[in-house]
Scaffold this motif. Structure first.
Motif, PDB file in Angstrom:
ATOM      1  N   ILE A  12       0.836  -1.202   0.000  1.00  0.00           N
ATOM      2  CA  ILE A  12       0.000   0.000   0.000  1.00  0.00           C
ATOM      3  C   ILE A  12       0.870   1.252   0.000  1.00  0.00           C
ATOM      4  CG2 ILE A  12      -1.637   1.350   1.381  1.00  0.00           C
ATOM      5  CD1 ILE A  12      -2.817  -1.406   2.279  1.00  0.00           C
ATOM      6  N   TYR A  13       1.911   1.257   0.819  1.00  0.00           N
ATOM      7  CA  TYR A  13       2.811   2.421   0.891  1.00  0.00           C
ATOM      8  C   TYR A  13       3.474   2.688  -0.459  1.00  0.00           C
ATOM      9  CZ  TYR A  13       6.966   5.155   1.763  1.00  0.00           C
ATOM     10  OH  TYR A  13       7.949   6.104   1.687  1.00  0.00           O
ATOM     11  N   PHE A  14       4.056   1.656  -1.060  1.00  0.00           N
ATOM     12  CA  PHE A  14       4.755   1.841  -2.337  1.00  0.00           C
ATOM     13  C   PHE A  14       3.805   2.363  -3.410  1.00  0.00           C
ATOM     14  CE2 PHE A  14       7.550  -1.853  -0.838  1.00  0.00           C
ATOM     15  CZ  PHE A  14       8.479  -1.004  -0.274  1.00  0.00           C
ATOM     16  N   ALA A  15       2.640   1.761  -3.504  1.00  0.00           N
ATOM     17  CA  ALA A  15       1.671   2.180  -4.520  1.00  0.00           C
ATOM     18  C   ALA A  15       1.178   3.605  -4.259  1.00  0.00           C
ATOM     19  CB  ALA A  15       0.503   1.206  -4.556  1.00  0.00           C
ATOM     20  N   PHE A  19       1.749   6.522  -7.049  1.00  0.00           N
ATOM     21  CA  PHE A  19       0.625   7.172  -7.733  1.00  0.00           C
ATOM     22  C   PHE A  19       0.492   8.644  -7.348  1.00  0.00           C
ATOM     23  CE2 PHE A  19      -0.816   2.701  -8.061  1.00  0.00           C
ATOM     24  CZ  PHE A  19      -0.920   2.640  -9.432  1.00  0.00           C
ATOM     25  N   THR A  20       0.628   8.940  -6.074  1.00  0.00           N
ATOM     26  CA  THR A  20       0.516  10.330  -5.629  1.00  0.00           C
ATOM     27  C   THR A  20       1.577  11.201  -6.286  1.00  0.00           C
ATOM     28  OG1 THR A  20      -0.385   9.621  -3.500  1.00  0.00           O
ATOM     29  CG2 THR A  20       0.529  11.844  -3.615  1.00  0.00           C
ATOM     30  N   THR A  21       2.811  10.749  -6.259  1.00  0.00           N
ATOM     31  CA  THR A  21       3.900  11.533  -6.833  1.00  0.00           C
ATOM     32  C   THR A  21       3.762  11.656  -8.340  1.00  0.00           C
ATOM     33  OG1 THR A  21       5.337  10.783  -5.050  1.00  0.00           O
ATOM     34  CG2 THR A  21       6.409  11.759  -6.965  1.00  0.00           C
ATOM     35  N   PHE A  22       3.391  10.563  -9.002  1.00  0.00           N
ATOM     36  CA  PHE A  22       3.250  10.600 -10.457  1.00  0.00           C
ATOM     37  C   PHE A  22       2.210  11.646 -10.870  1.00  0.00           C
ATOM     38  CE2 PHE A  22       1.572   9.485 -14.573  1.00  0.00           C
ATOM     39  CZ  PHE A  22       2.700   9.161 -15.297  1.00  0.00           C
ATOM     40  N   PHE A  23       1.052  11.603 -10.228  1.00  0.00           N
ATOM     41  CA  PHE A  23      -0.020  12.508 -10.643  1.00  0.00           C
ATOM     42  C   PHE A  23       0.222  13.950 -10.200  1.00  0.00           C
ATOM     43  CE2 PHE A  23      -2.307   8.483 -11.271  1.00  0.00           C
ATOM     44  CZ  PHE A  23      -2.616   8.669 -12.604  1.00  0.00           C
ATOM     45  N   ILE A  24       0.920  14.159  -9.104  1.00  0.00           N
ATOM     46  CA  ILE A  24       1.290  15.534  -8.735  1.00  0.00           C
ATOM     47  C   ILE A  24       2.281  16.087  -9.755  1.00  0.00           C
ATOM     48  CG2 ILE A  24       2.559  16.927  -7.051  1.00  0.00           C
ATOM     49  CD1 ILE A  24       1.196  15.287  -4.852  1.00  0.00           C
ATOM     50  N   TRP A  27       0.414  16.837 -12.918  1.00  0.00           N
ATOM     51  CA  TRP A  27      -0.389  18.040 -12.709  1.00  0.00           C
ATOM     52  C   TRP A  27       0.473  19.294 -12.777  1.00  0.00           C
ATOM     53  CZ3 TRP A  27      -0.298  21.253  -8.229  1.00  0.00           C
ATOM     54  CH2 TRP A  27      -1.299  22.223  -8.209  1.00  0.00           C
ATOM     55  N   MET A  28       1.730  19.191 -12.334  1.00  0.00           N
ATOM     56  CA  MET A  28       2.644  20.329 -12.375  1.00  0.00           C
ATOM     57  C   MET A  28       3.213  20.554 -13.770  1.00  0.00           C
ATOM     58  SD  MET A  28       4.610  19.811  -8.737  1.00  0.00           S
ATOM     59  CE  MET A  28       5.712  21.172  -9.012  1.00  0.00           C
ATOM     60  N   GLY A  29       2.855  19.693 -14.722  1.00  0.00           N
ATOM     61  CA  GLY A  29       3.280  19.890 -16.097  1.00  0.00           C
ATOM     62  C   GLY A  29       4.563  19.173 -16.480  1.00  0.00           C
ATOM     63  N   GLU A  30       5.024  18.276 -15.635  1.00  0.00           N
ATOM     64  CA  GLU A  30       6.247  17.527 -15.957  1.00  0.00           C
ATOM     65  C   GLU A  30       5.946  16.495 -17.031  1.00  0.00           C
ATOM     66  OE1 GLU A  30       9.171  18.306 -14.910  1.00  0.00           O
ATOM     67  OE2 GLU A  30       8.552  19.744 -13.381  1.00  0.00           O
ATOM     68  N   GLY A  31       6.957  16.158 -17.813  1.00  0.00           N
ATOM     69  CA  GLY A  31       6.826  15.133 -18.835  1.00  0.00           C
ATOM     70  C   GLY A  31       6.842  13.743 -18.230  1.00  0.00           C
ATOM     71  N   TYR A  32       6.679  12.755 -19.097  1.00  0.00           N
ATOM     72  CA  TYR A  32       6.638  11.363 -18.646  1.00  0.00           C
ATOM     73  C   TYR A  32       7.919  10.960 -17.919  1.00  0.00           C
ATOM     74  CZ  TYR A  32       6.873   6.308 -18.838  1.00  0.00           C
ATOM     75  OH  TYR A  32       7.027   4.990 -18.506  1.00  0.00           O
ATOM     76  N   GLU A  33       9.058  11.305 -18.488  1.00  0.00           N
ATOM     77  CA  GLU A  33      10.330  10.890 -17.901  1.00  0.00           C
ATOM     78  C   GLU A  33      10.501  11.444 -16.490  1.00  0.00           C
ATOM     79  OE1 GLU A  33      10.012  12.222 -20.946  1.00  0.00           O
ATOM     80  OE2 GLU A  33      10.525  10.525 -22.235  1.00  0.00           O
ATOM     81  N   SER A  35       8.075  12.678 -14.452  1.00  0.00           N
ATOM     82  CA  SER A  35       7.014  12.172 -13.563  1.00  0.00           C
ATOM     83  C   SER A  35       7.322  10.754 -13.095  1.00  0.00           C
ATOM     84  CB  SER A  35       5.662  12.188 -14.285  1.00  0.00           C
ATOM     85  OG  SER A  35       5.288  13.485 -14.634  1.00  0.00           O
ATOM     86  N   THR A  36       7.771   9.916 -14.011  1.00  0.00           N
ATOM     87  CA  THR A  36       8.079   8.532 -13.673  1.00  0.00           C
ATOM     88  C   THR A  36       9.283   8.447 -12.748  1.00  0.00           C
ATOM     89  OG1 THR A  36       7.186   7.844 -15.795  1.00  0.00           O
ATOM     90  CG2 THR A  36       8.557   6.253 -14.644  1.00  0.00           C
ATOM     91  N   THR A  37      10.311   9.228 -13.040  1.00  0.00           N
ATOM     92  CA  THR A  37      11.501   9.220 -12.185  1.00  0.00           C
ATOM     93  C   THR A  37      11.167   9.653 -10.769  1.00  0.00           C
ATOM     94  OG1 THR A  37      12.912   9.685 -14.084  1.00  0.00           O
ATOM     95  CG2 THR A  37      13.826  10.164 -11.913  1.00  0.00           C
ATOM     96  N   MET A  38      10.401  10.727 -10.645  1.00  0.00           N
ATOM     97  CA  MET A  38      10.011  11.192  -9.308  1.00  0.00           C
ATOM     98  C   MET A  38       9.148  10.159  -8.590  1.00  0.00           C
ATOM     99  SD  MET A  38       9.318  15.253  -9.624  1.00  0.00           S
ATOM    100  CE  MET A  38       8.856  15.452 -11.343  1.00  0.00           C
ATOM    101  N   ALA A  39       8.237   9.520  -9.317  1.00  0.00           N
ATOM    102  CA  ALA A  39       7.342   8.536  -8.706  1.00  0.00           C
ATOM    103  C   ALA A  39       8.106   7.332  -8.176  1.00  0.00           C
ATOM    104  CB  ALA A  39       6.287   8.097  -9.713  1.00  0.00           C
ATOM    105  N   PHE A  40       9.069   6.827  -8.956  1.00  0.00           N
ATOM    106  CA  PHE A  40       9.846   5.685  -8.488  1.00  0.00           C
ATOM    107  C   PHE A  40      10.782   6.072  -7.342  1.00  0.00           C
ATOM    108  CE2 PHE A  40       8.744   3.541 -12.526  1.00  0.00           C
ATOM    109  CZ  PHE A  40       8.255   2.375 -11.966  1.00  0.00           C
TER     110      PHE A  40
END
Length: 96
Positions: A12-15, A19-24, A27-33, A35-40
């Motif tokens: 639950i924590y990892f997910a 998800f929270t970081t990816f969508f934030i 929303w802030m206008g970051e590209g896929y690369e 957003s994904t890097t920040m989320a992981f």
């Protein structure tokens, strides 16, 4: 049973962090690369340090050490599953 309880909470924590970081980031206008890097980065942990600290502070037979050891065993398969989620998000949200 303790392993399952700890594994569920870690999953639950990892997910949630992913998800929270990816969508934030999206929303802030970051590209896929980005957003994904920040989320992981947000979703992963320094379990090597956590294991060392838990064992040195609480002892090898403590519940804290047990929980810290379970972390990497859960993190790897969850992160691999989240890679597939990231590829899906790339197709869904960043398709050219």
């Amino acid at each position: 049973m303790d392993v399952i309880r700890v594994a569920i909470l870690y999953t639950i924590y990892f997910a949630l962090m992913f998800f929270t970081t990816f969508f934030i980031a999206k929303w802030m206008g970051e590209g896929y690369e980005q957003s994904t890097t920040m989320a992981f980065t947000a979703g992963s942990n320094d379990f090597e340090l956590a294991i060392a600290v838990a064992i040195s502070v609480f002892g090898i037979n403590s519940g804290a050490a047990f929980a810290a050891v379970i972390g990497p065993l859960v993190e790897v398969p969850v992160m691999i599953a989240l890679v597939n989620v990231a590829f899906y998000f790339k197709r869904k949200f960043y398709a050219n």
